[in-house]
Design an enzyme around this catalytic site. Structure first.
Site, mmCIF file in Angstrom:
data_model
loop_
_atom_site.group_PDB
_atom_site.id
_atom_site.type_symbol
_atom_site.label_atom_id
_atom_site.label_comp_id
_atom_site.label_asym_id
_atom_site.label_seq_id
_atom_site.Cartn_x
_atom_site.Cartn_y
_atom_site.Cartn_z
ATOM 1 N N LYS A 1 5.631 3.344 8.310
ATOM 2 C CA LYS A 1 4.483 4.234 8.481
ATOM 3 C C LYS A 1 3.192 3.429 8.554
ATOM 4 C CE LYS A 1 4.290 7.520 5.403
ATOM 5 N NZ LYS A 1 3.952 8.412 4.266
ATOM 6 N N GLN B 1 7.350 3.776 3.778
ATOM 7 C CA GLN B 1 5.936 3.401 3.838
ATOM 8 C C GLN B 1 5.721 2.133 4.668
ATOM 9 O OE1 GLN B 1 3.988 5.546 1.468
ATOM 10 N NE2 GLN B 1 2.332 5.028 2.862
ATOM 11 N N SER C 1 -6.700 5.892 3.897
ATOM 12 C CA SER C 1 -6.780 4.969 2.755
ATOM 13 C C SER C 1 -7.150 3.574 3.257
ATOM 14 C CB SER C 1 -5.432 4.888 2.031
ATOM 15 O OG SER C 1 -5.249 5.989 1.173
ATOM 16 N N LYS D 1 0.860 -1.189 0.000
ATOM 17 C CA LYS D 1 0.000 0.000 0.000
ATOM 18 C C LYS D 1 0.887 1.226 0.000
ATOM 19 C CE LYS D 1 -3.879 2.252 0.395
ATOM 20 N NZ LYS D 1 -3.478 2.971 -0.856
ATOM 21 N N THR E 1 -4.348 13.671 5.347
ATOM 22 C CA THR E 1 -2.920 13.790 5.678
ATOM 23 C C THR E 1 -2.674 15.085 6.462
ATOM 24 O OG1 THR E 1 -2.468 12.640 3.608
ATOM 25 C CG2 THR E 1 -0.586 13.562 4.779
ATOM 26 N N LYS F 1 5.388 1.756 -3.163
ATOM 27 C CA LYS F 1 5.307 3.107 -3.723
ATOM 28 C C LYS F 1 5.561 3.023 -5.216
ATOM 29 C CE LYS F 1 4.758 7.392 -2.256
ATOM 30 N NZ LYS F 1 4.071 7.855 -1.027
ATOM 31 N N GLY G 1 -2.691 8.351 -4.180
ATOM 32 C CA GLY G 1 -2.038 9.555 -4.685
ATOM 33 C C GLY G 1 -0.780 9.916 -3.917
ATOM 34 N N ASP G 2 -0.043 10.858 -4.453
ATOM 35 C CA ASP G 2 1.119 11.477 -3.814
ATOM 36 C C ASP G 2 1.346 12.754 -4.640
ATOM 37 O OD1 ASP G 2 3.376 10.732 -1.698
ATOM 38 O OD2 ASP G 2 4.426 11.613 -3.385
ATOM 39 N N ASN H 1 -2.031 19.137 -1.646
ATOM 40 C CA ASN H 1 -3.046 18.458 -0.840
ATOM 41 C C ASN H 1 -2.716 18.469 0.656
ATOM 42 O OD1 ASN H 1 -3.631 15.440 0.399
ATOM 43 N ND2 ASN H 1 -5.408 16.380 -0.562
HETATM 44 P P1 NDP Z 1 0.817 17.860 -4.204
HETATM 45 O O1 NDP Z 1 1.228 17.489 -5.561
HETATM 46 O O2 NDP Z 1 -0.618 18.079 -3.907
HETATM 47 O O3 NDP Z 1 1.595 19.160 -3.721
HETATM 48 C C1 NDP Z 1 2.979 19.198 -3.697
HETATM 49 C C2 NDP Z 1 3.431 20.559 -3.206
HETATM 50 O O4 NDP Z 1 4.837 20.509 -2.949
HETATM 51 C C3 NDP Z 1 3.222 21.651 -4.234
HETATM 52 O O5 NDP Z 1 3.011 22.868 -3.579
HETATM 53 C C4 NDP Z 1 4.552 21.641 -4.978
HETATM 54 O O6 NDP Z 1 4.855 22.874 -5.624
HETATM 55 C C5 NDP Z 1 5.521 21.389 -3.845
HETATM 56 N N1 NDP Z 1 6.712 20.720 -4.370
HETATM 57 C C6 NDP Z 1 6.758 19.574 -5.082
HETATM 58 N N2 NDP Z 1 8.008 19.265 -5.437
HETATM 59 C C7 NDP Z 1 8.756 20.251 -4.952
HETATM 60 C C8 NDP Z 1 10.139 20.507 -4.976
HETATM 61 N N3 NDP Z 1 10.989 19.678 -5.615
HETATM 62 N N4 NDP Z 1 10.585 21.623 -4.338
HETATM 63 C C9 NDP Z 1 9.717 22.443 -3.694
HETATM 64 N N5 NDP Z 1 8.393 22.249 -3.643
HETATM 65 C C10 NDP Z 1 7.930 21.178 -4.255
HETATM 66 O O7 NDP Z 1 1.419 16.718 -3.247
HETATM 67 P P2 NDP Z 1 1.001 16.314 -1.763
HETATM 68 O O8 NDP Z 1 0.552 17.504 -1.000
HETATM 69 O O9 NDP Z 1 0.113 15.146 -1.863
HETATM 70 O O10 NDP Z 1 2.399 15.793 -1.184
HETATM 71 C C11 NDP Z 1 3.298 16.629 -0.474
HETATM 72 C C12 NDP Z 1 4.229 15.774 0.366
HETATM 73 O O11 NDP Z 1 3.463 15.014 1.299
HETATM 74 C C13 NDP Z 1 5.063 14.743 -0.407
HETATM 75 O O12 NDP Z 1 6.306 14.587 0.246
HETATM 76 C C14 NDP Z 1 4.255 13.470 -0.251
HETATM 77 O O13 NDP Z 1 5.066 12.323 -0.397
HETATM 78 C C15 NDP Z 1 3.768 13.629 1.176
HETATM 79 N N6 NDP Z 1 2.589 12.847 1.558
HETATM 80 C C16 NDP Z 1 1.434 12.915 0.844
HETATM 81 C C17 NDP Z 1 0.324 12.205 1.272
HETATM 82 C C18 NDP Z 1 -0.989 12.295 0.575
HETATM 83 O O14 NDP Z 1 -1.943 11.673 1.048
HETATM 84 N N7 NDP Z 1 -1.131 13.049 -0.514
HETATM 85 C C19 NDP Z 1 0.385 11.330 2.440
HETATM 86 C C20 NDP Z 1 1.622 11.385 3.164
HETATM 87 C C21 NDP Z 1 2.680 12.114 2.709
HETATM 88 P P3 NDP Z 1 4.673 23.002 -7.239
HETATM 89 O O15 NDP Z 1 3.198 23.054 -7.455
HETATM 90 O O16 NDP Z 1 5.375 24.262 -7.588
HETATM 91 O O17 NDP Z 1 5.305 21.787 -7.831
HETATM 92 O O1 2IT Z 2 3.119 8.916 1.487
HETATM 93 C C1 2IT Z 2 1.968 8.482 1.713
HETATM 94 O O2 2IT Z 2 1.676 7.919 2.772
HETATM 95 C C2 2IT Z 2 0.959 8.653 0.665
HETATM 96 N N1 2IT Z 2 1.245 9.248 -0.368
HETATM 97 C C3 2IT Z 2 -0.419 8.080 0.844
HETATM 98 C C4 2IT Z 2 -0.437 6.617 0.514
HETATM 99 C C5 2IT Z 2 -1.791 5.965 0.509
HETATM 100 O O3 2IT Z 2 -1.818 4.780 0.131
HETATM 101 O O4 2IT Z 2 -2.795 6.577 0.858
#
Ligand code: NDP
Ligand code: 2IT
Length: 443
Positions: free
Chosen positions: A113, A110, A376, A89, A208, A125, A164-165, A239
């Site tokens: 976590k 992961q 999830s 997952k 998250t 992943k 998603g991520d 997100n």
């Molecule tokens: P999104 O795609 O929704 O948003 C990503 C954000 O981070 C955007 O603002 C983006 O800016 C910025 N970003 C991406 N890459 C870079 C970079 N190289 N340098 C600076 N800023 C950057 O992703 P999420 O919000 O889903 O994910 C954000 C983080 O949280 C990641 O590390 C992800 O692995 C982690 N995460 C996500 C989960 C989820 O459920 N979605 C769960 C747990 C962890 P820009 O638009 O300019 O690219």
């Molecule tokens: O980093 C993370 O934990 C995620 N992007 C969410 C993974 C999931 O299966 O919901």
């Protein structure tokens, strides 16, 4: 010479080109030094050598046709890291920086976590070096369909359940789900983060960010602090960042800055989340546009500059290694009392060292951002039961899970004589659950 150096050396030799993966593994192995002292069978069963090697790694070509009729080729990945406690997952990331090292580091984190969530999920992943920025809806759809055409051979509701991520949200999950359904003639919970009318869970979108704030709140309260009136920085505006901003604000914090990959906005009156959501979720615009709508706000180029803003609490929610040792010292000197990770591995090892040696409360992502994958897991449960829970029910379960995770990592740290070291607490608690399952299941 540390006891686990021989394993570390072997991992380095075998993964020499994977710096992010090595960074994630080294942190876990360092935490386990104090565990193998007490549990020598962890060495004789080879469980540590086994846990650092993915069970399966899949790399594939993704070809698709853009709006101009030009053939494009991307690379797809799925690393199925560990299935000891449940089906693989973990999310899918679409970003030009995606490579095998990044997918392996994310898959490895992961595992632990998912174990911390208390739910039965293994670790995996995936993703692609596809860049969604500037692509039309049609291009996104054709890419997602091509990506799923290959991925569908390797996943399934009882095998591997992606989500998603970065770069993958509700729109992309929809196109991938549609393609899976066509190929398999099967309507199942093969992905999470689905739309609410076709098997998605309420509160998954918020999970998250909300979960990050629930865990941070528990950590603060345990140290006689709260979010109330705390000046807070949140990097990112995707997100995780958006819903962290919403919940932190609801808990009394004043979020004064958010960023994207190009720069950050500072709003002394507190971020206007309606404006931010419209810009990022609906228009998919750059964050710099915020200052053209909200008076009094300023924009500064360079996303890492956000850490120069004076704050009490910092929540890095963008990407790996976005907060380094220098930024950590600036936060410390500006009076920051707590850092909790919404992103995966956003703080460098040097930054973590600064926090831990100066009593800044620090929550590592594998504990603090576990609310997304936990919800999830709740989506999978609802799919299996063929029913759906209310927002309030899911949110209450999420809060309880995050509080349980905090209690678990805090108790584990104490048990091993490293009170308030939540890196050790999270790595050890997550590891032991998976290691015990692996030992029970044989070599
Ligand atoms: P999104 O795609 O929704 O948003 C990503 C954000 O981070 C955007 O603002 C983006 O800016 C910025 N970003 C991406 N890459 C870079 C970079 N190289 N340098 C600076 N800023 C950057 O992703 P999420 O919000 O889903 O994910 C954000 C983080 O949280 C990641 O590390 C992800 O692995 C982690 N995460 C996500 C989960 C989820 O459920 N979605 C769960 C747990 C962890 P820009 O638009 O300019 O690219
Ligand atoms: O980093 C993370 O934990 C995620 N992007 C969410 C993974 C999931 O299966 O919901």
């Amino acid at each position: 010479m540390k006891k686990l150096d021989y394993i570390k050396d072997a991992v380095i030799a075998r993964n020499a080109n994977d710096p992010e993966f090595l960074q994630a593994v080294e942190e876990v192995l360092d935490s386990l030094e104090i565990v193998v002292e007490k549990r020598p069978e962890l060495l004789t069963t080879g469980v540590i050598e086994r846990i650092v090697e993915p069970e399966r790694q899949i790399m594939f070509r993704v070809s698709w046709v853009d709006d101009k009729g030009v053939v494009q080729v991307n690379r797809g990945f799925r690393v199925q890291f560990n299935s000891a406690i449940g089906p693989y997952k973990g999310g899918l990331r679409f970003h030009p920086s995606v490579n095998l090292s990044i997918v392996k580091f994310l898959g490895f984190e992961q595992i632990f976590k998912n174990a911390l969530t208390t739910l039965p999920m293994g670790g995996g992943k995936g993703g692609s070096d596809f860049d969604p920025k500037g692509k039309t809806d049609g291009e996104i759809m054709r890419f997602c369909q091509s990506f799923m055409t290959e991925l569908s051979r390797h996943i399934g509701q009882f095998t591997d359940v992606p989500a998603g991520d970065i770069g993958v949200g509700g729109r992309e999950i929809g196109y991938m789900f549609g393609q899976y359904k066509k190929l398999r003639n099967e309507f199942s919970g093969v992905l999470t983060g689905k739309g609410l009318t076709w098997g998605g869970s309420l509160a998954r979108t918020e999970a998250t960010g909300y979960g990050l704030c629930y865990l941070t709140d528990a950590m603060l309260k345990d140290h006689n602090e709260t979010f109330m009136n705390k000046t807070t920085l949140i990097s990112g505006s995707g997100n995780v960042a958006i819903y962290a901003c919403q919940k932190a604000t609801a808990l009394g914090a004043k979020v004064v800055a958010m960023s994207d990959s190009q720069g950050f906005v500072y709003d002394p009156n507190g971020i206007n989340l309606d404006v931010m959501k419209e810009l990022k979720e609906v228009k998919r615009a750059r964050i710099s546009e915020y200052v053209t709508i909200v008076s009094g706000a300023t924009y500064t180029a360079g996303c890492a500059n956000i850490w120069n803003v004076k704050c009490d609490i910092a929540l890095p929610c963008a990407t790996q290694n976005e907060l380094d040792g220098t930024a950590a010292k600036t936060l410390l000197n500006n009076g920051c009392i707590a850092v909790a990770e919404g992103a995966n591995m956003p703080c460098t090892p040097e930054a973590i060292e600064v926090f831990q040696t100066n009593n800044v409360l620090y929550a590592p992502g594998k504990a603090s951002n576990a609310g997304g994958v936990a919800t999830s897991g709740l989506e999978m449960t609802q799919n299996s039961m063929r029913m759906s829970w209310s927002f309030e029910e899911v949110d209450a379960k999420l809060k309880e899970i995050m509080e349980t995770i905090y209690a678990d990592i805090s108790t584990t740290a104490k048990e091993f004589g490293v009170e308030d070291n939540f890196v050790a607490g999270a790595n050890i608690a997550g590891f032991l659950k998976v290691a015990d399952a692996m030992i029970s299941q044989g070599i």
